[in-house]
Scaffold this active site. Structure first.
Site: not given
Ligand code: PGA
Length: 249
Positions: A11, A167
């Site tokens: 991210k 997700e």
């Molecule tokens: P997270 O994010 O593992 O922090 O929940 C996963 C993603 O958004 O790809």
């Protein structure tokens, strides 16, 4: 028979120096790891440095987002050719944060998917329901709609490289994980829809990753499910030992 893909979505975290430090610490931890494919998705400014640091290793590198156009007046965007020119091989498409904060629609996801395939970039198409949809019993409907629209006008021949990431939006960054059974159920729905759209042979080979608060201590039970073929990891991928811990599932 499906080789799992474990992917790190960083991210909007890490400067190039921090990204390089990660790779330098991480590579020795996964040296010789061939059971799974491993891919890192740094921010665009760190792509080149991460690709250079991972060169010759068992770790692939991709973009968190590409534009569907070949080039043009699209301020702030990265094209598929730009990604390839620096040595990137993968891209995320339609992450829920892109859909939520940057107004990416199913139609945009479809256009980006076609562009990635055209350029030989491995696309990881992200889909998933929001909490309200799950609570009102609409999960399957949403997954079927997102899959159908993402795959519009894509032939079975062209579809082979496609990876899906399921997700559930309510599980991203919240510490709430879908139970392995909930995730398996969703993955089975997606694979069945993939079979309808692209044929059973393509769907059988298509990797479907789970994402949403995956951590070293829940990776084994999630990845043990029949239709879960890897993980897309956000928070727990930011530290080398934690991401390497997930790879020990
Ligand atoms: P997270 O994010 O593992 O922090 O929940 C996963 C993603 O958004 O790809």
């Amino acid at each position: 028979m499906r080789k799992a893909l474990i992917a790190a979505n960083w991210k909007m975290y890490k400067t190039p120096a921090e990204a390089k430090a990660f790779v330098d610490a991480f590579l020795p931890l996964v040296k010789g790891h061939t059971r799974d494919e491993i891919a890192l998705f740094p921010s665009a400014t760190s792509l080149a440095v991460v690709i250079e640091a991972a060169r010759g290793s068992n770790v692939a590198v991709g973009c968190q987002n590409i534009h569907f156009a070949e080039e043009g007046a699209y301020t702030g965007e990265t094209s598929a050719s730009m990604l390839k020119a620096v040595g990137g091989t993968h891209t995320l498409i339609g992450h829920s944060e892109r859909r939520q904060y940057f107004a990416e629609t199913d139609e945009i996801v479809n256009a980006k998917l076609k562009t990635a395939l055209k350029h030989g970039i491995v696309p990881i198409v992200c889909i998933g329901e929001v909490l309200e949809e799950r609570e009102s019993g609409k999960t399957s409907e949403v997954l079927i709609r997102q899959t159908t629209k993402a795959f519009a006008d894509i032939t079975p021949e062209a579809a082979a490289p496609i990876v899906i990431a399921y997700e559930p939006v309510w599980a991203i960054g919240t510490g709430k994980t879908a139970t392995p059974e909930m995730a398996q159920e969703a993955h089975a729905v997606i694979r069945a829809e993939g079979a309808k759209l692209l044929g059973p042979a393509v769907a059988e080979k298509m990797r479907i990753l789970y994402g949403g608060s995956v951590k070293p201590d829940n990776a084994t039970s999630l990845l043990g499910q029949a239709d879960i073929d890897g993980a897309l990891v956000g928070g727990a991928s930011l530290k080398p030992d934690s991401f390497a811990g997930i790879l020990k599932y």
